[in-house]
Design an enzyme around this catalytic site. Structure first.
Site, short mmCIF file in Angstrom:
data_model
loop_
_atom_site.label_atom_id
_atom_site.label_comp_id
_atom_site.label_asym_id
_atom_site.label_seq_id
_atom_site.Cartn_x
_atom_site.Cartn_y
_atom_site.Cartn_z
N ASP A 17 1.00 -1.17 -0.02
CA ASP A 17 -0.04 0.16 -0.08
C ASP A 17 0.84 1.14 -0.04
O ASP A 17 2.05 1.14 0.46
CB ASP A 17 -1.05 -0.20 1.56
CG ASP A 17 -1.56 1.45 1.41
OD1 ASP A 17 -2.23 1.61 0.55
OD2 ASP A 17 -1.44 1.91 2.46
N ASP A 19 -0.15 4.88 0.89
CA ASP A 19 -0.38 6.05 1.97
C ASP A 19 -0.22 5.49 3.15
O ASP A 19 -0.72 4.44 3.61
CB ASP A 19 -1.91 6.65 1.76
CG ASP A 19 -2.06 7.18 0.43
OD1 ASP A 19 -0.78 7.62 -0.23
OD2 ASP A 19 -3.08 7.63 0.13
#
Length: 281
Positions: A17, A19
């Protein structure tokens, strides 16, 4: 190549991922800030992004928040040039994102690459931005939200869904089937419950900088956790302090934007030192 042959090839990958896992904070906000500085956004646009980021920083992701950002973002970029978006993304990386890469996460990425593993970023941000960050980090590639474009210009619609939650897991399974990645031998890293389907899709899940709900889930399931945010001896208080600082930064930026907008409307001169001051943030 058949599925059996794919499995025998045994390629290993690591899925990240972006963020709060690779980049501190929301990459979409940093991109929005860069676009605003280049007059792509109105002031009301940046206020909305700032408010969403403050909530994101303090409370983590939520489907409702992501859906709101998606809808507003698609409305804004309709008619924009894909080439311009990509070019601005490169500039924003140099100006804002590069300094917000977690060194600890970068070290994990480099370790996977050194072992011959593929490294894929999996992000809800536009695929053009995901690919740009992946290229800058030396990663294999990226999966991201794909905004429809015709003749090189965004239409304001999506190709497929907004890449978060279950769709992240679906997309990496499709990638594994196409390329021969063995998911049972692969790794995944994320910070929020929206990343759980992706983590569950591989044999070696590991939350990075988990929000409170993800941390509890990791503890319940016995998943290893990596923490690269600064923490005080009191543990959670350090994270809260950092979150409040992040929200305060957004508030300061919005406040400065309001003052700039008022000066522009009234045709007042900018205060000396304002530009230099903003560069220090």
């Amino acid at each position: 190549m058949t599925s059996d042959a794919h499995r025998k090839s045994g390629r290993t990958a690591a899925f990240f991922d972006v963020d709060n896992t690779v980049v501190r904070g929301a990459s979409a906000f940093h991109l929005a800030r860069g676009l605003w500085q280049r007059d792509y956004f109105t002031f009301s646009d940046i206020v909305r992004f700032g408010w969403a980021t403050a909530n994101y920083t303090l409370f983590g992701e939520s489907k409702e928040q992501l859906d709101h950002v998606r809808e507003h973002g698609l409305e804004i970029i309709k008619g924009w040039s894909v080439a311009e978006m990509t070019a601005v993304g490169e500039e924003v990386y140099d100006e804002l994102l590069a300094m917000r890469i977690f060194p600890g996460t970068k070290a994990i990425i480099d370790s996977h690459l050194a072992r011959g593993h593929e490294v894929w970023l999996v992000t809800a941000s536009p695929i053009e931005i995901g690919r740009m960050i992946a290229r800058r980090l030396g990663a294999t590639g990226a999966l991201g939200t794909e905004a429809e474009h015709v003749g090189g210009y965004y239409t304001g619609k999506l190709n497929g869904g907004f890449l978060h939650g279950d769709l992240k897991a679906t997309r990496i399974r499709e990638l594994a089937e196409r390329t021969g990645i063995d998911l049972a031998r692969s790794h995944a890293y994320g910070d929020s419950l929206n990343d759980v389907p992706m983590l569950e899709a591989v044999g070696k899940p590991c939350p990075i900088n988990p929000d409170p709900r993800m941390r509890k889930l990791a503890r319940d399931r016995g998943w290893p956790v990596r923490e690269f945010r600064k923490r005080s001896k009191s543990g959670r208080r350090g994270i809260v302090k950092s979150s409040i600082t992040g929200a305060a930064w957004v508030t300061i930026q919005v406040g400065r934007g309001i003052r700039a907008a008022i000066r522009t409307a009234l045709r007042l001169p900018r205060r000396r030192g304002h530009a230099d001051e903003s560069k220090d943030l």
